[in-house]
Design a protein around this motif. Structure first.
Motif, PDB file in Angstrom:
ATOM      1  N   SER A   1      44.942  42.746  62.505  1.00  0.00           N
ATOM      2  CA  SER A   1      43.770  43.265  62.639  1.00  0.00           C
ATOM      3  C   SER A   1      42.723  42.343  62.200  1.00  0.00           C
ATOM      4  N   LEU A   2      41.462  42.484  62.388  1.00  0.00           N
ATOM      5  CA  LEU A   2      40.500  41.515  62.260  1.00  0.00           C
ATOM      6  C   LEU A   2      40.028  41.745  60.759  1.00  0.00           C
ATOM      7  N   GLY A   3      40.237  42.862  60.179  1.00  0.00           N
ATOM      8  CA  GLY A   3      39.629  43.101  58.776  1.00  0.00           C
ATOM      9  C   GLY A   3      38.264  43.579  58.949  1.00  0.00           C
ATOM     10  N   ASN A   4      37.795  43.632  57.467  1.00  0.00           N
ATOM     11  CA  ASN A   4      36.374  44.267  57.570  1.00  0.00           C
ATOM     12  C   ASN A   4      35.268  43.202  57.510  1.00  0.00           C
TER      13      ASN A   4
ATOM     14  N   GLY B   1      45.863  39.517  55.468  1.00  0.00           N
ATOM     15  CA  GLY B   1      46.439  40.259  56.098  1.00  0.00           C
ATOM     16  C   GLY B   1      47.178  41.595  55.246  1.00  0.00           C
ATOM     17  N   GLY B   2      48.074  42.315  56.038  1.00  0.00           N
ATOM     18  CA  GLY B   2      48.460  43.533  55.152  1.00  0.00           C
ATOM     19  C   GLY B   2      49.913  43.229  54.886  1.00  0.00           C
ATOM     20  N   ILE B   3      50.699  44.605  54.735  1.00  0.00           N
ATOM     21  CA  ILE B   3      52.008  44.195  54.232  1.00  0.00           C
ATOM     22  C   ILE B   3      52.864  43.439  55.030  1.00  0.00           C
ATOM     23  N   GLY B   4      52.627  43.136  55.947  1.00  0.00           N
ATOM     24  CA  GLY B   4      53.649  42.320  56.780  1.00  0.00           C
ATOM     25  C   GLY B   4      53.393  40.755  56.526  1.00  0.00           C
ATOM     26  N   THR B   5      52.159  40.500  56.336  1.00  0.00           N
ATOM     27  CA  THR B   5      51.704  39.084  56.058  1.00  0.00           C
ATOM     28  C   THR B   5      52.339  39.127  54.430  1.00  0.00           C
ATOM     29  N   LEU B   6      52.012  39.905  53.690  1.00  0.00           N
ATOM     30  CA  LEU B   6      52.606  39.688  52.134  1.00  0.00           C
ATOM     31  C   LEU B   6      53.980  39.486  52.299  1.00  0.00           C
ATOM     32  N   GLU B   7      54.789  40.387  52.911  1.00  0.00           N
ATOM     33  CA  GLU B   7      56.367  40.240  52.937  1.00  0.00           C
ATOM     34  C   GLU B   7      56.533  38.984  53.628  1.00  0.00           C
ATOM     35  N   GLU B   8      55.884  38.391  54.750  1.00  0.00           N
ATOM     36  CA  GLU B   8      56.515  37.046  55.261  1.00  0.00           C
ATOM     37  C   GLU B   8      56.308  36.001  54.396  1.00  0.00           C
ATOM     38  N   ILE B   9      55.128  35.905  53.802  1.00  0.00           N
ATOM     39  CA  ILE B   9      54.746  34.699  52.575  1.00  0.00           C
ATOM     40  C   ILE B   9      55.715  34.803  51.512  1.00  0.00           C
TER      41      ILE B   9
END
Length: 183
Positions: free
Chosen positions: A10-13, A105-113
Motif C-alpha cells: 500500500s502507499l501509506g498515509n 511497510g507493514g508486518i510483511g516488510t518487517l518480517e522480511e528485513i
C-alpha cells in the motif's frame, strides 16, 4: 549490485513514502543496480518497480503463486519469479540480492528485513541490511531495539549488523561500502 527492497503493498498515509520509493527506484537504475522486490504492482512496491523500469533499470520480482492468482503481480518486469509460498519468496530474494533495504511497510516488510537480519547474525550471509528512515518511519522501532539491547536480549554486535539511514543517498552509500568490505 542486486538490491532487494522490502516495502508496503500500500502507499501509506503520507505522499512522502511514494516519493522516496520513486527516488530509490530511479537511483538504483541510474547507478546500474538491479532491483529485487516482491513482484507486486500495488503500493510502494509498484512505485519502486515502475520508477526503476522507467529509468531503464533491471527489475526482478519474486511473488508467490497465490498472489499471481489474485492479480497483484507486476507483469512488466525484466523477470518475474513465481514461487510456491512466502518462504520460497524470501529465500529466492535473499539468493538474488547482495544487499537489503526496508522502506516503510507493514508486518510483511518487517518480517522480511528482520529475517535477513537474523540470517546475518547467524552467519548465513554477510549482506548489508538498511532501514531507510523515510520521514522518521523507523525511529520508534530503533528506540525499541535500543531497549532490547539495554535489557540484554540483543547484543551490540547484532544491532550493528543493520543500519538506519535517513536518505536514499546515505542508504546507497552504506550498501556500497558494506558490499565492498565484504568482498
Amino acid at each position: 549490485m542486486n538490491i532487494a527492497v522490502f516495502c508496503g503493498a500500500s502507499l501509506g498515509n503520507n505522499a512522502g513514502y511514494a516519493n522516496i520509493a520513486k527516488e530509490l527506484g530511479t537511483k538504483l537504475a541510474t547507478q546500474g543496480h538491479t532491483l529485487v522486490y516482491g513482484g507486486g504492482h500495488t503500493g510502494l512496491m509498484g512505485v519502486i518497480a515502475d520508477s526503476a523500469l522507467k529509468a531503464g533499470g533491471q527489475v526482478y520480482g519474486v511473488i508467490p503463486d497465490a498472489l499471481v492468482k489474485k492479480e497483484v503481480a507486476h507483469l512488466g518486469l525484466t523477470q518475474l519469479f513465481v514461487v510456491k509460498d512466502m518462504h520460497q519468496r524470501k529465500a529466492k530474494m535473499a539468493e538474488l540480492a547482495e544487499g537489503f533495504v526496508a522502506l516503510p511497510g507493514g508486518i510483511g516488510t518487517l518480517e522480511e528485513i528482520f529475517e535477513v537480519w537474523t540470517w546475518s547474525y547467524l552467519d548465513y550471509h554477510q549482506k548489508p541490511a538498511i532501514f531507510l528512515n523515510v520521514l522518521g518511519y523507523y525511529e520508534q522501532l530503533f528506540g525499541f531495539l535500543a531497549h532490547t539491547e539495554q535489557e540484554g536480549f540483543v547484543s551490540a554486535y547484532s544491532r550493528g549488523l543493520v543500519s538506519l539511514e535517513d536518505t536514499v543517498d546515505e542508504a546507497l552509500l552504506s550498501l556500497s561500502k558494506s558490499h565492498h568490505s565484504a568482498m
